[in-house]
Design a protein around this motif. Structure first.
Motif, PDB file in Angstrom:
ATOM      1  N   UNK A  54      46.020  36.709  50.823  1.00  0.00           N
ATOM      2  CA  UNK A  54      45.307  36.041  49.752  1.00  0.00           C
ATOM      3  C   UNK A  54      43.894  35.756  50.186  1.00  0.00           C
TER       4      UNK A  54
ATOM      5  N   UNK B 247      34.666  44.982  44.549  1.00  0.00           N
ATOM      6  CA  UNK B 247      34.338  46.022  43.583  1.00  0.00           C
ATOM      7  C   UNK B 247      34.598  45.513  42.172  1.00  0.00           C
ATOM      8  N   UNK B 248      35.715  44.807  42.005  1.00  0.00           N
ATOM      9  CA  UNK B 248      36.028  44.224  40.710  1.00  0.00           C
ATOM     10  C   UNK B 248      36.940  43.021  40.890  1.00  0.00           C
TER      11      UNK B 248
ATOM     12  N   UNK C 212      40.094  40.902  38.733  1.00  0.00           N
ATOM     13  CA  UNK C 212      41.028  41.057  37.618  1.00  0.00           C
ATOM     14  C   UNK C 212      41.787  39.759  37.401  1.00  0.00           C
TER      15      UNK C 212
ATOM     16  N   UNK D  46      39.675  43.104  33.383  1.00  0.00           N
ATOM     17  CA  UNK D  46      39.020  43.522  34.628  1.00  0.00           C
ATOM     18  C   UNK D  46      37.519  43.414  34.433  1.00  0.00           C
TER      19      UNK D  46
ATOM     20  N   UNK E 107      39.606  43.246  44.267  1.00  0.00           N
ATOM     21  CA  UNK E 107      39.663  44.525  44.958  1.00  0.00           C
ATOM     22  C   UNK E 107      38.379  44.636  45.768  1.00  0.00           C
TER      23      UNK E 107
ATOM     24  N   UNK F 173      35.885  49.640  48.594  1.00  0.00           N
ATOM     25  CA  UNK F 173      36.521  50.662  49.418  1.00  0.00           C
ATOM     26  C   UNK F 173      37.987  50.438  49.688  1.00  0.00           C
ATOM     27  N   UNK F 174      38.580  49.408  49.107  1.00  0.00           N
ATOM     28  CA  UNK F 174      39.984  49.096  49.352  1.00  0.00           C
ATOM     29  C   UNK F 174      40.754  49.232  48.052  1.00  0.00           C
ATOM     30  N   UNK F 175      41.907  49.857  48.117  1.00  0.00           N
ATOM     31  CA  UNK F 175      42.709  50.037  46.915  1.00  0.00           C
ATOM     32  C   UNK F 175      43.632  48.862  46.657  1.00  0.00           C
ATOM     33  N   UNK F 176      43.773  47.982  47.642  1.00  0.00           N
ATOM     34  CA  UNK F 176      44.738  46.899  47.508  1.00  0.00           C
ATOM     35  C   UNK F 176      44.133  45.722  46.748  1.00  0.00           C
ATOM     36  N   UNK F 177      44.990  44.977  46.067  1.00  0.00           N
ATOM     37  CA  UNK F 177      44.582  43.762  45.391  1.00  0.00           C
ATOM     38  C   UNK F 177      45.002  42.550  46.214  1.00  0.00           C
TER      39      UNK F 177
ATOM     40  N   UNK G 244      45.569  38.500  45.753  1.00  0.00           N
ATOM     41  CA  UNK G 244      45.783  37.553  44.658  1.00  0.00           C
ATOM     42  C   UNK G 244      45.438  36.129  45.055  1.00  0.00           C
ATOM     43  N   UNK G 245      44.907  35.398  44.076  1.00  0.00           N
ATOM     44  CA  UNK G 245      44.662  33.982  44.249  1.00  0.00           C
ATOM     45  C   UNK G 245      45.949  33.195  44.120  1.00  0.00           C
TER      46      UNK G 245
ATOM     47  N   UNK H 107      49.331  55.416  43.829  1.00  0.00           N
ATOM     48  CA  UNK H 107      49.523  54.238  44.668  1.00  0.00           C
ATOM     49  C   UNK H 107      50.663  53.377  44.144  1.00  0.00           C
TER      50      UNK H 107
ATOM     51  N   UNK I 126      53.032  49.878  45.360  1.00  0.00           N
ATOM     52  CA  UNK I 126      53.015  48.739  46.272  1.00  0.00           C
ATOM     53  C   UNK I 126      54.257  47.867  46.077  1.00  0.00           C
TER      54      UNK I 126
ATOM     55  N   UNK J  83      55.391  43.785  46.580  1.00  0.00           N
ATOM     56  CA  UNK J  83      54.919  42.426  46.814  1.00  0.00           C
ATOM     57  C   UNK J  83      56.105  41.473  46.937  1.00  0.00           C
TER      58      UNK J  83
ATOM     59  N   UNK K  16      51.903  32.470  45.320  1.00  0.00           N
ATOM     60  CA  UNK K  16      51.264  33.658  44.783  1.00  0.00           C
ATOM     61  C   UNK K  16      51.909  34.910  45.360  1.00  0.00           C
ATOM     62  N   UNK K  17      51.338  36.042  45.042  1.00  0.00           N
ATOM     63  CA  UNK K  17      51.875  37.318  45.508  1.00  0.00           C
ATOM     64  C   UNK K  17      51.294  37.671  46.872  1.00  0.00           C
TER      65      UNK K  17
ATOM     66  N   UNK L  90      51.251  40.938  49.542  1.00  0.00           N
ATOM     67  CA  UNK L  90      51.547  42.359  49.672  1.00  0.00           C
ATOM     68  C   UNK L  90      52.398  42.602  50.906  1.00  0.00           C
TER      69      UNK L  90
ATOM     70  N   UNK M 287      49.195  51.681  40.808  1.00  0.00           N
ATOM     71  CA  UNK M 287      47.819  51.867  40.341  1.00  0.00           C
ATOM     72  C   UNK M 287      47.563  53.353  40.229  1.00  0.00           C
TER      73      UNK M 287
ATOM     74  N   UNK N  19      41.796  53.835  42.387  1.00  0.00           N
ATOM     75  CA  UNK N  19      41.432  52.731  43.257  1.00  0.00           C
ATOM     76  C   UNK N  19      40.897  51.527  42.486  1.00  0.00           C
ATOM     77  N   UNK N  20      39.951  51.729  41.615  1.00  0.00           N
ATOM     78  CA  UNK N  20      39.258  50.603  40.998  1.00  0.00           C
ATOM     79  C   UNK N  20      39.721  50.332  39.578  1.00  0.00           C
TER      80      UNK N  20
END
Lengths: 111, 114
Positions: free
Chosen positions: A2, A30-31, A33, A48, A92, A95-99, A101-102, B31, B33, B35, B42-43, B45, B96, B99-100
């Motif tokens: 997190x 990068x973004x 959500x 997003x 995100x 350069x990272x595909x992983x999210x 979360x808060x 992709x 995942x 969790x 929270x979640x 990974x 996903x 990526x974005x």
């Protein structure tokens, strides 16, 4: 892991009122959500916003992003009982595909 | 968008046993995942499921405890091994396309270990 903090942790409002929740994060992104989770079920994507955007709307949802403060807010206008849920921000990193979360905000809308 | 079928939706298991959770997607996705969401949290990974190769685990998670399979681009399994009450959580599959972009989630598996 997190990286986001959300506040408030919980929010109780009357139907028809607006609900605002905030999210802060630590790294360059990068973004960002927002997701909704009803009663411990799967998450539903709400909106997003990209790092070069400052505000975005979707129906009754309004999201802002301030990359200089590394923070975002989600506003739900004219809330309904069906908006009762937990809301999570997720980032995100570049350069990272992983999210990541808060901690989430639990919103209760009273009829 | 992607539609994800995750099962079982819930289970109550005895400590020391293992449970395998399945995740089926209605389209090929790059992709995937897994969790974990502990009660009131929270979640977090657990790992990225890689098609045709070993999963990539996050810090604090190991393959012996959470073995993952991904035989193709539409299916994956997560096994929770040698369970203890601390493993009681909701486990969520997510995909996903790129990526974005946004992620899509299964409905989760609510696991209780007694």
């Amino acid at each position: 892991s997190q990286q986001g903090e959300e506040d408030p942790q919980a929010l109780s409002i009357q139907e028809g009122e607006n609900a605002t929740m905030n999210c802060s994060y630590k790294t360059s992104i990068n973004n960002l959500q927002w997701y909704r989770q009803n009663s411990g079920r799967g998450l539903v994507h709400l909106i997003l916003i990209r790092s070069n955007e400052r505000e975005k709307h979707s129906g009754r949802l309004r999201v802002t992003l301030d990359t200089s403060k590394k923070s975002s807010s989600l506003l739900i206008t004219a809330s309904r009982a069906a908006d009762t849920a937990s809301y999570f921000c997720a980032t995100a990193s570049i350069g990272d595909y992983k999210l990541s979360f808060g901690a989430g905000t639990t919103v209760t809308v009273r009829a | 968008s992607a539609v994800i079928s995750q099962k079982p939706s819930r289970d109550i298991c005895q400590r020391g046993t293992s449970l395998t959770i399945q995740c089926q997607v209605d389209s090929q996705v790059t992709m995937m995942f897994w969790y974990r969401q502990q009660p009131g949290q929270s979640l977090t990974l657990i790992a990225t499921a890689n098609q045709g190769s070993e999963a990539t685990y996050e810090s604090g998670f190991v393959i012996d405890k959470f073995p993952i399979s991904r035989p193709n681009l539409t299916f994956s399994t997560l096994t929770v091994s040698n369970m203890s009450p601390e493993d009681s959580s909701i486990y969520l599959c997510s995909v996903k396309g790129q990526m974005n972009t946004e992620a899509f989630f299964g409905q989760g598996t609510r696991l209780t270990v007694v």
